[in-house]
Design a protein around this motif. Sequence first.
Motif, PDB file in Angstrom:
ATOM      1  N   LYS A   1      27.047  39.449  38.187  1.00  0.00           N
ATOM      2  CA  LYS A   1      27.941  40.658  37.894  1.00  0.00           C
ATOM      3  C   LYS A   1      28.517  42.135  38.540  1.00  0.00           C
ATOM      4  CE  LYS A   1      26.283  45.145  35.265  1.00  0.00           C
ATOM      5  NZ  LYS A   1      27.399  45.288  34.812  1.00  0.00           N
ATOM      6  N   GLU A   2      28.398  41.621  40.136  1.00  0.00           N
ATOM      7  CA  GLU A   2      29.229  42.260  40.636  1.00  0.00           C
ATOM      8  C   GLU A   2      30.251  41.484  41.375  1.00  0.00           C
ATOM      9  OE1 GLU A   2      25.525  41.237  41.736  1.00  0.00           O
ATOM     10  OE2 GLU A   2      24.751  43.469  41.158  1.00  0.00           O
ATOM     11  N   GLU A   3      30.197  39.884  41.408  1.00  0.00           N
ATOM     12  CA  GLU A   3      31.638  39.397  41.543  1.00  0.00           C
ATOM     13  C   GLU A   3      32.942  39.294  39.934  1.00  0.00           C
ATOM     14  OE1 GLU A   3      30.346  35.669  44.631  1.00  0.00           O
ATOM     15  OE2 GLU A   3      29.222  35.674  42.062  1.00  0.00           O
ATOM     16  N   VAL A   4      31.555  39.573  39.210  1.00  0.00           N
ATOM     17  CA  VAL A   4      32.900  39.918  38.437  1.00  0.00           C
ATOM     18  C   VAL A   4      33.431  40.801  38.012  1.00  0.00           C
ATOM     19  CG1 VAL A   4      32.378  39.668  35.308  1.00  0.00           C
ATOM     20  CG2 VAL A   4      31.344  37.754  36.393  1.00  0.00           C
ATOM     21  N   ASP A   5      32.476  42.491  37.702  1.00  0.00           N
ATOM     22  CA  ASP A   5      32.786  43.533  38.065  1.00  0.00           C
ATOM     23  C   ASP A   5      34.323  43.316  39.106  1.00  0.00           C
ATOM     24  OD1 ASP A   5      31.328  44.434  36.561  1.00  0.00           O
ATOM     25  OD2 ASP A   5      29.709  45.236  37.962  1.00  0.00           O
ATOM     26  N   VAL A   6      33.831  42.863  40.235  1.00  0.00           N
ATOM     27  CA  VAL A   6      35.354  43.684  41.789  1.00  0.00           C
ATOM     28  C   VAL A   6      36.358  42.525  40.454  1.00  0.00           C
ATOM     29  CG1 VAL A   6      36.103  42.287  43.410  1.00  0.00           C
ATOM     30  CG2 VAL A   6      33.551  43.340  43.184  1.00  0.00           C
TER      31      VAL A   6
ATOM     32  N   ILE B   1      37.247  41.984  37.565  1.00  0.00           N
ATOM     33  CA  ILE B   1      37.932  42.645  36.333  1.00  0.00           C
ATOM     34  C   ILE B   1      39.051  44.267  37.020  1.00  0.00           C
ATOM     35  CG2 ILE B   1      37.180  44.889  34.149  1.00  0.00           C
ATOM     36  CD1 ILE B   1      34.886  42.509  33.579  1.00  0.00           C
ATOM     37  N   ASP B   2      37.644  45.022  38.019  1.00  0.00           N
ATOM     38  CA  ASP B   2      38.664  46.213  38.671  1.00  0.00           C
ATOM     39  C   ASP B   2      39.722  45.574  39.485  1.00  0.00           C
ATOM     40  OD1 ASP B   2      36.284  47.660  38.108  1.00  0.00           O
ATOM     41  OD2 ASP B   2      35.662  47.823  39.805  1.00  0.00           O
ATOM     42  N   ALA B   3      39.811  44.705  39.545  1.00  0.00           N
ATOM     43  CA  ALA B   3      40.695  44.136  39.897  1.00  0.00           C
ATOM     44  C   ALA B   3      42.302  43.800  39.325  1.00  0.00           C
ATOM     45  CB  ALA B   3      41.174  42.851  41.235  1.00  0.00           C
ATOM     46  N   ALA B   4      41.811  42.707  38.841  1.00  0.00           N
ATOM     47  CA  ALA B   4      42.711  42.207  37.117  1.00  0.00           C
ATOM     48  C   ALA B   4      43.490  43.924  36.548  1.00  0.00           C
ATOM     49  CB  ALA B   4      41.792  42.316  36.009  1.00  0.00           C
ATOM     50  N   VAL B   5      42.692  44.831  36.258  1.00  0.00           N
ATOM     51  CA  VAL B   5      42.713  46.171  35.779  1.00  0.00           C
ATOM     52  C   VAL B   5      43.463  46.642  36.540  1.00  0.00           C
ATOM     53  CG1 VAL B   5      41.917  48.639  34.917  1.00  0.00           C
ATOM     54  CG2 VAL B   5      41.016  46.434  34.153  1.00  0.00           C
ATOM     55  N   GLU B   6      43.633  47.026  38.040  1.00  0.00           N
ATOM     56  CA  GLU B   6      44.788  47.852  38.639  1.00  0.00           C
ATOM     57  C   GLU B   6      45.771  46.706  38.699  1.00  0.00           C
ATOM     58  OE1 GLU B   6      43.110  47.802  42.774  1.00  0.00           O
ATOM     59  OE2 GLU B   6      41.018  49.086  42.211  1.00  0.00           O
ATOM     60  N   LYS B   7      46.090  45.952  38.769  1.00  0.00           N
ATOM     61  CA  LYS B   7      47.279  45.016  39.146  1.00  0.00           C
ATOM     62  C   LYS B   7      47.976  45.513  37.472  1.00  0.00           C
ATOM     63  CE  LYS B   7      49.344  40.182  39.138  1.00  0.00           C
ATOM     64  NZ  LYS B   7      49.091  38.738  39.195  1.00  0.00           N
ATOM     65  N   ALA B   8      47.230  45.653  36.608  1.00  0.00           N
ATOM     66  CA  ALA B   8      47.988  45.517  34.995  1.00  0.00           C
ATOM     67  C   ALA B   8      47.820  46.775  34.384  1.00  0.00           C
ATOM     68  CB  ALA B   8      46.742  44.823  34.300  1.00  0.00           C
ATOM     69  N   VAL B   9      47.894  47.753  35.117  1.00  0.00           N
ATOM     70  CA  VAL B   9      47.951  49.382  34.883  1.00  0.00           C
ATOM     71  C   VAL B   9      49.308  49.367  35.928  1.00  0.00           C
ATOM     72  CG1 VAL B   9      47.126  51.155  35.911  1.00  0.00           C
ATOM     73  CG2 VAL B   9      45.408  50.181  35.268  1.00  0.00           C
ATOM     74  N   ALA B  10      49.055  48.926  37.590  1.00  0.00           N
ATOM     75  CA  ALA B  10      50.693  48.578  38.335  1.00  0.00           C
ATOM     76  C   ALA B  10      51.567  48.206  37.256  1.00  0.00           C
ATOM     77  CB  ALA B  10      50.343  48.622  39.380  1.00  0.00           C
ATOM     78  N   GLU B  11      51.633  47.370  36.730  1.00  0.00           N
ATOM     79  CA  GLU B  11      52.375  46.899  35.928  1.00  0.00           C
ATOM     80  C   GLU B  11      52.964  47.448  35.016  1.00  0.00           C
ATOM     81  OE1 GLU B  11      53.677  41.939  34.048  1.00  0.00           O
ATOM     82  OE2 GLU B  11      52.435  42.708  35.312  1.00  0.00           O
ATOM     83  N   ALA B  12      51.773  48.121  34.267  1.00  0.00           N
ATOM     84  CA  ALA B  12      52.298  48.878  32.776  1.00  0.00           C
ATOM     85  C   ALA B  12      52.994  49.940  33.422  1.00  0.00           C
ATOM     86  CB  ALA B  12      51.162  48.895  32.049  1.00  0.00           C
ATOM     87  N   VAL B  13      52.898  50.200  34.824  1.00  0.00           N
ATOM     88  CA  VAL B  13      53.551  51.725  35.297  1.00  0.00           C
ATOM     89  C   VAL B  13      54.969  51.289  35.194  1.00  0.00           C
ATOM     90  CG1 VAL B  13      53.438  53.271  36.753  1.00  0.00           C
ATOM     91  CG2 VAL B  13      50.910  53.272  35.397  1.00  0.00           C
TER      92      VAL B  13
END
Length: 127
Positions: A32-37, A39-51
Motif C-alpha cells: 500500500k505504501e508503494e502504491v501511495d508513493v 500515485i503521489d508521483a503521478a498526481v504531481e506530474k499530472a498537476v505540473a503538466e496541467a498548470v
Amino acid sequence: MIKQLITEFPLTDFPRERSITEEKIRKYAYTKEEVDVLIDAAVEKAVAEAVKIDEASMAKHNRDATVISMILGFTTLALFVDGLLRMLGIIPPFMDLDVNILNKIETDIIDKIRQVPVQKLFQHGFR
C-alpha cells in the motif's frame, strides 16, 4: 525457424506452483505504501503538466484578446473621426446624409447677431 522461435520465446517468471505465501506476494505485488508513493508521483506530474497547459492557454487567450481589442479600438476610433469630420464639413456627405453642423451654427449665430442693433453692443460692451 518456427522451432527456433518457440525455443527462444520469453517465458514469464510467474511461479508455476499455485501456493501463495507472504514472501511470494511481496515479490510480485506492490504494498500500500508503494502504491501511495506511485500515485503521489503521478498526481504531481499530472498537476505540473496541467498548470503548464493552463499557462500556455491563458497566454494564447491574452494574445488573441489583445489583437481583437486593438482591431475594435482602431475601427471605433476611425469611425468616430469619420463622423466628426463629416459633422465639421471637412468630408463630404455620404449617401446624401448631410450631418454638417457648422453651416447651421454659422447661420444661427449670424442671424442672432443681425437681430441685435450695433449701438446696443457698443453701449454695453465698451464702457
